[in-house]
Motif scaffolding. Sequence first.
Motif, mmCIF file in Angstrom:
data_model
loop_
_atom_site.group_PDB
_atom_site.id
_atom_site.type_symbol
_atom_site.label_atom_id
_atom_site.label_comp_id
_atom_site.label_asym_id
_atom_site.label_seq_id
_atom_site.Cartn_x
_atom_site.Cartn_y
_atom_site.Cartn_z
ATOM 1 N N PHE A 95 0.856 -1.183 0.000
ATOM 2 C CA PHE A 95 0.000 0.000 0.000
ATOM 3 C C PHE A 95 0.892 1.233 0.000
ATOM 4 C CE2 PHE A 95 -2.904 -3.115 2.048
ATOM 5 C CZ PHE A 95 -4.001 -2.975 1.206
ATOM 6 N N LYS A 96 0.405 2.317 -0.619
ATOM 7 C CA LYS A 96 1.232 3.522 -0.775
ATOM 8 C C LYS A 96 1.140 4.459 0.432
ATOM 9 C CE LYS A 96 1.560 3.733 -5.822
ATOM 10 N NZ LYS A 96 0.987 2.445 -6.191
ATOM 11 N N LEU A 164 -5.841 5.739 -2.742
ATOM 12 C CA LEU A 164 -4.590 5.077 -2.345
ATOM 13 C C LEU A 164 -4.887 3.732 -1.676
ATOM 14 C CD1 LEU A 164 -2.603 8.135 -0.896
ATOM 15 C CD2 LEU A 164 -2.328 7.050 -3.127
ATOM 16 N N VAL A 165 -5.980 3.707 -0.898
ATOM 17 C CA VAL A 165 -6.445 2.484 -0.238
ATOM 18 C C VAL A 165 -7.975 2.533 -0.249
ATOM 19 C CG1 VAL A 165 -6.378 1.082 1.877
ATOM 20 C CG2 VAL A 165 -4.433 2.559 1.322
ATOM 21 N N ASP A 169 -10.400 -1.774 2.890
ATOM 22 C CA ASP A 169 -9.036 -2.150 3.259
ATOM 23 C C ASP A 169 -8.496 -1.231 4.357
ATOM 24 O OD1 ASP A 169 -8.853 -4.299 1.582
ATOM 25 O OD2 ASP A 169 -7.726 -3.264 -0.001
ATOM 26 N N TYR A 170 -8.823 0.073 4.243
ATOM 27 C CA TYR A 170 -8.301 1.016 5.235
ATOM 28 C C TYR A 170 -8.858 0.705 6.627
ATOM 29 C CZ TYR A 170 -6.232 5.081 7.329
ATOM 30 O OH TYR A 170 -5.468 5.877 8.137
ATOM 31 N N LEU A 173 -6.742 -1.964 7.922
ATOM 32 C CA LEU A 173 -5.412 -1.471 8.289
ATOM 33 C C LEU A 173 -5.445 -0.775 9.651
ATOM 34 C CD1 LEU A 173 -3.899 -0.022 4.963
ATOM 35 C CD2 LEU A 173 -3.819 -2.343 5.863
ATOM 36 N N GLU A 201 3.857 -1.078 7.871
ATOM 37 C CA GLU A 201 3.588 -1.101 6.439
ATOM 38 C C GLU A 201 2.859 -2.393 6.104
ATOM 39 O OE1 GLU A 201 6.672 0.268 3.762
ATOM 40 O OE2 GLU A 201 7.839 0.973 5.480
ATOM 41 N N GLY A 203 0.875 -4.793 2.818
ATOM 42 C CA GLY A 203 0.769 -5.058 1.388
ATOM 43 C C GLY A 203 -0.285 -6.121 1.150
ATOM 44 N N LYS A 204 -0.497 -6.445 -0.119
ATOM 45 C CA LYS A 204 -1.513 -7.442 -0.479
ATOM 46 C C LYS A 204 -0.899 -8.521 -1.357
ATOM 47 C CE LYS A 204 -6.388 -6.252 -0.542
ATOM 48 N NZ LYS A 204 -7.517 -5.781 -1.359
ATOM 49 N N ILE A 209 -4.420 -9.167 2.969
ATOM 50 C CA ILE A 209 -3.529 -8.159 3.538
ATOM 51 C C ILE A 209 -2.478 -8.822 4.424
ATOM 52 C CG2 ILE A 209 -3.381 -6.202 5.145
ATOM 53 C CD1 ILE A 209 -6.097 -5.269 4.117
#
Length: 315
Positions: A95-96, A164-165, A169-170, A173, A201, A203-204, A209
Amino acid sequence: MKAITRTDFKFPGQVSVYHGKVRDVYNINNQFLVMVVTDRISAFDVILPKGIPFKGQVLNQIANKFLDATADIVPNWKIASPDPMVTVGHYCEPFKVEMVVRGYLTGHAWREYKSGKRSLCGVPLPESMKEHQKFPKPIITPTTKAEEGHDEDISREEIIAKGLVSEADYNLLEKYTLALFERGTQIAEKMGLILVDTKYEFGKKDGKIYLIDEIHTPDSSRYFYLDGYNERFEKGEEQRQLSKEFVREWLMANGFQGKEGQTVPEMTPEFIEQVSNRYIELYEKITGDRFQKAHSDEDILNRIEKNVKAFLQSM
């Protein structure tokens, strides 16, 4: 013992290599990552000119310990650590954004607060707080993940609005971030420390996730000593801390904050040894284990290459 500040391996199946501020990450067949934690050190988003012996080993082994200790909360990328300075794991699409979580008003948050701001990344901050004061509950203050230069503060709303997400997903997170921070706080407390703030951090891979990169190391986290915290806070004194902040403070005291035109002060052998000892101290304090320096009769780079190649062949 010399510090490893650069690697340039050619591993079987290697697709690419990314040289970050501290880590050199080798992509193996777009399936696995070989992460070599070098002895480079960065501050104010600038890589300093000299490395710190044993720093890479310290960071890699702390991260490994905490990846194992939190695997029940969220899946993580780690498969194995075939060398003291290396972790091999799953290749994930990162994720960015970086999920920064803060339990106390310290560091960047305090500098923003002192300048008059009462909101950080869209999170409102209470009035009349003091430096190093504990927040009523931990706050999440994400940053963008910059390829170059400085990471920038960003709000939850901006992250979702910019795509961005995704919102779903957010939400996950955030949930993982708070649970990881709670676990890290509990472990630190048992060792007589306070986990002040940190970043995670994610990622997927295959739609799932994963926690990626490092976790709860002195490069990504700040720790205070629990003993004496209240007394120092009441007196308005600086806290005793185990983090990279003392490197930033040394740089600032010598006129460097990463701004254009500024020169990094000379890193003397004495200063380098002091920084190395601080990293080892944190390793022993946070893990409760005695640090075993990975001395080697052979060249360190040869050792890493041999260990990684042997592991990749065994997969």
